[in-house]
Design a protein around this motif. Structure first.
Motif, PDB file in Angstrom:
ATOM      1  N   ALA A   1       3.633   5.080  -6.074  1.00  0.00           N
ATOM      2  CA  ALA A   1       3.328   4.934  -7.500  1.00  0.00           C
ATOM      3  C   ALA A   1       2.265   5.930  -7.934  1.00  0.00           C
ATOM      4  O   ALA A   1       2.236   6.378  -9.064  1.00  0.00           O
ATOM      5  CB  ALA A   1       2.858   3.510  -7.790  1.00  0.00           C
TER       6      ALA A   1
ATOM      7  N   ARG B   1       3.895   1.411  -1.320  1.00  0.00           N
ATOM      8  CA  ARG B   1       4.488   1.480  -2.657  1.00  0.00           C
ATOM      9  C   ARG B   1       3.458   1.987  -3.661  1.00  0.00           C
ATOM     10  O   ARG B   1       3.779   2.713  -4.586  1.00  0.00           O
ATOM     11  CB  ARG B   1       5.029   0.120  -3.071  1.00  0.00           C
ATOM     12  N   LEU B   2       2.206   1.588  -3.449  1.00  0.00           N
ATOM     13  CA  LEU B   2       1.163   2.076  -4.351  1.00  0.00           C
ATOM     14  C   LEU B   2       0.988   3.579  -4.180  1.00  0.00           C
ATOM     15  O   LEU B   2       0.779   4.300  -5.155  1.00  0.00           O
ATOM     16  CB  LEU B   2      -0.152   1.350  -4.116  1.00  0.00           C
TER      17      LEU B   2
ATOM     18  N   TYR C   1       0.818  -1.214   0.000  1.00  0.00           N
ATOM     19  CA  TYR C   1       0.000   0.000   0.000  1.00  0.00           C
ATOM     20  C   TYR C   1       0.848   1.258   0.000  1.00  0.00           C
ATOM     21  O   TYR C   1       0.495   2.258  -0.625  1.00  0.00           O
ATOM     22  CB  TYR C   1      -1.026   0.014   1.138  1.00  0.00           C
TER      23      TYR C   1
END
Ligand code: SF4
Lengths: 330, 643
Positions: A232, A228-229, A226
């Motif tokens: 991103a 890393r998202l 989550y």
């Protein structure tokens, strides 16, 4: 909602258990306080006069009758806020003594612990976010070193430097003997000056656990999908750090904080003894030394109730912060 | 100019403690606007690393060490963080592997759309709210779900939410990393279909990363194949289906077959990928390649155009050159390749043993009572199921998660009791056993778990792990047990046994671990083995190998096996009889071939349709030489690995 009600019922149950234990445990201890007092009055090796003993018992209100009757009386008295008379500071009721010292402790220890918790988590989060930076290595290595130093040593070093050598701050106590003890700027400043060293000593050691805990949790949550998202997604870095990573990493620390309150009394005794601070800890220390049962029991009871309340509060906070806890276990 | 250009990209994981791992090496490819490209490889092939490198989301200590990634001509590797941040989600977005964890567990679905949309679009709050509803509808989720927290959604729903989230700002490229792994076949199929439709409508480009070549071939326009950190093939889908160029692709394709065909066979690739801490100077596939020639071990093949795609293979390249010169073969045919196969025909099923009944399950049902407050709800996990297990025979239990197949297994092992019905093991009522009786009974029933990674205690050596059941059940002394361990290891193809017995589980590859798990199940010399999805966690290329091993053991040792799976293909290959379970009911039951070739139930048909249908070219099948006498087939389980 069910979660909160359940937590509250659980709180009531623990409270009852604590109150009952508080009744039982002192009665299991050997020794008779009345005998002690007589002995102290009469001198060590003199024989004890039974009449005198009886008089003291009556005076102190040491309960008689069978154990169940005692228990009922005990609950009844508790309910009416009557905790008895102190043996040591006879004839002051225990509540008066506690009333005088509780604000000192709450003001000093509770505030510093909360500040320590908040600062610790922020620093830990920062260290994790900047992991492998100089700040992070300072935190990881430096603090684990400081963490190994005994609290007493740190407190004494502080006293030695600031009070004894530099004479910037008072050696101990909660206020100056000369102060008027009226609400005024001067008095407030005086209190602050006295509180500064003990507060500093707590703030040096207190947050270390939170810093390390937060750092380690957050290093984990930073690797979670989550977070890393969130990266991103191209969110602003502070949002990623606080709203995603730290927000999840703090959950174990909140529970940990509630748990740590369990051990807080020991710390309070230590701090207040070293700095001769007129709070609950010192009072408790004296009570134990003098076998002052009513005082001891009442302080313990207050501590336990305080702890349970804090735990309840932590449960509620965790419930608010983590939807999984609210619904998950049903 | 292509939308995305990756040039000579190297990614290395370097830590101080361990030797650096060269995860991605010299990768080149392009991706055009609106193109749907698949990226396939086994675990450890570097495919996810490549995806993360493109997105600049590598986890430390991973780092791009060379090469470039250009998006619309902009060099991402050197772009300042702030500029890159501005591009994110608007230009390219991503969906991670089965979003168990990719949605923030502590905030509502809506908030996870809201934050990025508020920051990166000019929409007002109410417009954003409406748009979130639209996005959810696009992936077939009711807009009311935006008020939910992630843990309140099923895995499939979470994955669709993640997909909707990726499309929130209409990006030009979406990178999906194993987006459906771990979901039920039917859900997988639906999500992939949904994705493909949206992609056609909206025209964004897709890079679909997956270990499952079958699924990728079904949806992609073009497929990239990675092996051991290198790109080995880059070819259009239709071409790859007809004639895979690289032997590795060929090998992977061999793991797929139509389970409803008259004859089914799948192949495997013996061995395991190389250790990427040492960069192979030659073709990394050479140790496993059936085509390898001496040149392969000396020089690294380059990724060069041949036929309708590109491949990095000496042999294919020579064949291509030959063809260009001599026109001996039609260029449509691709290279000629060899195969190692496991088929129904080579399986020992053909031996037609009349197995005697070992276990009988009679009208078994299981109802779970769930208490929520004062209300009790009951759930029928298993409903009136009857079958029997015969020695030397495999009964396949096919179904999705929640179909009740694991509950049946648990009742057979005696860990759970049926609500009604009976389970007979010879003269023993299994469902009435308690305490000591259960312990004695378990000696006869062993379990092979799905996950070979967690089934073995990591702190003990293989020898210790295998000796325990031997001494526990077999009452052997230590020396005898040690001797027996060797035999067991040899039986499951881990030879030489001396080399394996001192190892810890983590030092073995997935396939080797699963062999150890099988060996452990064999240790008490059981009558029944329950294999619960024994191959689903393994790399595609080695699944057939484990199936072959199970097949051999069952037939040779006359073990009755219950093979639990969601995968009809392996069920068809291994089982004599198949039961299809749907929500606790048996919807189909009969001989394997009949059930799968002539399914009568709608549900079975759905499952069959969900399987990627790859038409295998004739020459692939031709390379497999069927043995005339099936009973004499050497089922070779030994080519395990070179360390
Ligand atoms: S280069 Fe040689 S070893 Fe490598 S894939 Fe081609 S034939 Fe096989």
């Amino acid at each position: 909602m069910r979660y909160f009600i359940r937590r509250f019922l659980f709180f009531l149950l623990t409270l009852w258990t604590a109150v009952t234990l508080n009744f039982i445990i002192p009665r299991l201890e050997p020794g008779d306080p009345a005998e002690d007092i007589v002995r102290r009055l009469a001198g060590q090796n003199k024989p004890i006069d039974p009449a005198q003993l009886h008089a003291i018992r009556l005076m102190l209100g040491i309960p008689g009758g069978n154990i169940f009757q005692q228990y009922i009386d005990y609950l009844n008295l508790l309910f009416h806020g009557q905790f008895g008379v102190s043996y040591t500071y006879f004839p002051y009721p225990v509540t008066t003594l506690i009333g005088q010292s509780i604000m000192w402790t709450v003001g000093l220890v509770l505030t510093t612990n909360i500040i320590g918790f908040i600062a610790g988590n922020l620093l830990g989060a920062f260290a994790a976010w900047k992991r492998n930076s100089i700040f992070d290595s300072f935190v990881s290595v430096g603090l684990s070193f400081v963490g190994t130093l005994p609290y007493m040593w740190i407190a004494l070093v502080l006293l030695f430097i600031f009070a004894f050598q530099l004479q910037l701050l008072p050696m101990g106590g909660g206020f100056s003997e000369t102060s008027t003890r009226q609400m005024s700027w001067g008095y407030t400043l005086d209190i602050m000056q006295h509180a500064l060293l003990p507060a500093l000593s707590i703030l040096i050691t207190g947050p270390i656990g939170w810093i390390m805990g937060m750092r380690n949790n957050m290093v984990q949550t930073l690797r979670e999908d989550y977070t890393r998202l969130a990266i991103a997604k191209g969110l602003k870095p502070w949002k990623v750090a606080l709203l995603y990573s730290a927000r999840n990493a703090i959950l174990p620390n909140v529970t940990g904080f509630a748990m740590s309150l369990g051990g807080i009394m020991g710390g309070v005794v230590l701090v207040e003894s070293i700095f001769n601070y007129p709070g609950m800890g010192r009072l408790f220390f004296e009570a134990v030394g003098n076998r002052d049962y009513p005082l001891m029991q009442t302080i313990l009871l207050f501590t336990i109730v305080g702890m349970l309340l804090a735990n309840l509060l932590a449960d509620f906070v965790v419930g608010l912060l983590d939807p999984r806890v609210r619904k998950g276990k049903n | 100019m292509a939308l995305l250009e990756v040039e000579n990209l190297d990614v290395t994981y370097a830590t101080k403690q361990r030797p650096p791992l060269f995860a991605v090496r010299n990768v080149n490819f392009e991706l055009n606007a609106g193109e749907f490209v698949g990226l396939v490889g086994e675990s450890g092939s570097g495919k996810s690393t490549l995806g993360n490198a493109i997105l600049k989301l590598l986890l430390p200590p991973g780092r791009i060490t060379a090469g470039s990634v250009r998006f619309e001509g902009k060099e991402l590797t050197t772009l300042p963080d702030e500029e890159l941040r501005q591009m994110r989600w608007r230009d390219f977005s991503t969906v991670f592997q089965s979003s168990m964890n990719s949605l923030n567990p502590v905030t509502r679905i809506e908030a996870q759309f809201q934050d990025v949309m508020a920051e990166k679009s000019d929409l007002s709050n109410s417009q954003i709210h409406d748009r979130i509803g639209e996005l959810l509808q696009m992936v077939k989720i009711d807009p009311s779900f935006m008020r939910y927290y992630p843990h309140e959604l099923s895995g499939g729903m979470k994955q669709r939410v993640a997909l909707a989230l990726a499309l929130a700002l209409k990006p030009k490229l979406v990178i999906l990393d194993e987006p459906t792994t771990g979901l039920d076949v039917l859900v997988q199929k639906e999500i992939m279909h949904n994705l493909r439709t949206l992609q056609r409508e909206q025209g964004f480009a897709v890079l679909l990363i997956s270990h499952d070549l079958g699924t990728v071939l079904e949806v992609s326009d073009r497929v990239l194949v990675m092996y051991a950190g290198e790109m080995v093939e880059d070819a259009p889908t239709h071409g790859m289906l007809k004639h895979p160029i690289h032997p590795y692709t060929h090998g992977l394709l061999g793991s797929y077959a139509d389970p409803a065909a008259e004859e089914v066979e799948i192949s495997y690739i013996p061995g395991r990928p190389p250790d990427l801490t040492r960069v192979p100077k030659a073709c990394p596939y050479a140790p496993r390649c059936p085509e390898a020639i001496p040149l392969c071990r000396q020089a690294k093949p380059q990724l060069l155009p041949m036929w309708d795609g590109k491949a990095a293979c000496h042999v294919a390249q020579m064949q291509w050159n030959d063809e260009q010169h001599n026109h001996t073969r039609h260029s449509e045919e691709g290279p000629k390749l060899l195969d190692a196969a496991f088929s129904e025909a080579t399986s020992h099923k053909a031996m037609k043993l009349e197995g005697e009944e070992v276990l009988r399950v009679e009208n078994v049902s299981k109802t779970y009572q769930r208490r929520a407050g004062f209300k009790t709800t009951s759930m029928n996990a298993v409903n009136d199921v009857s079958f029997n297990l015969r020695s030397g025979k495999v009964t396949g239990l096919v179904g999705q998660s929640g179909s009740g197949k694991t509950t049946i297994a648990r009742m057979i092992t005696g860990t759970e009791y049926p609500t009604s019905g009976a389970i007979w093991f010879g003269e023993t009522r299994v469902d009435k056993l308690k305490g000591r009786g259960i312990h004695n009974y378990r000696k006869h029933v062993q379990y092979v778990f799905q996950d070979p990674f967690s089934a073995l205690n990591p702190v003990h050596t293989i020898q210790y792990l295998l000796m325990r059941p031997l001494m526990n059940y077999g009452k052997l002394n230590a020396a005898q047990a040690r001797q027996k361990v060797r035999e067991l290891l040899e039986t499951v193809g881990l030879t030489p046994a001396e080399q394996f017995e001192t190892k810890m589980a983590h030092q073995l590859s997935g396939g080797q671990r699963q062999r150890v798990v099988v060996a452990r199940a064999l240790a008490p010399d059981p009558d029944i083995i329950i294999a619960d999805e024994p191959i689903s966690m393994l790399d595609v290329s080695i699944r057939a190998e484990i199936l072959q091993l199970l097949d051999k053991l069952v037939r040779e040792r006359k073990i009755a096996m219950l093979y639990i799976t969601h995968d009809l293909l392996s069920a068809r290959l291994l089982s004599d009889e198949i039961l299809v379970l749907n929500q606790g009911h048996v919807v189909e039951q009969g001989a394997a071939k009949t059930v799968i070739r002539q399914p009568t139930n709608e549900y079975t048909q759905l499952l069959l349709e969900a399987i990627p249908r790859l038409e295998r070219p004739d020459h692939v099948r031709a390379s497999y030489v069927p043995t005339a006498e099936p009973t004499k087939v050497q089922v070779d389980a030994s080519p395990v690995s070179e360390e």
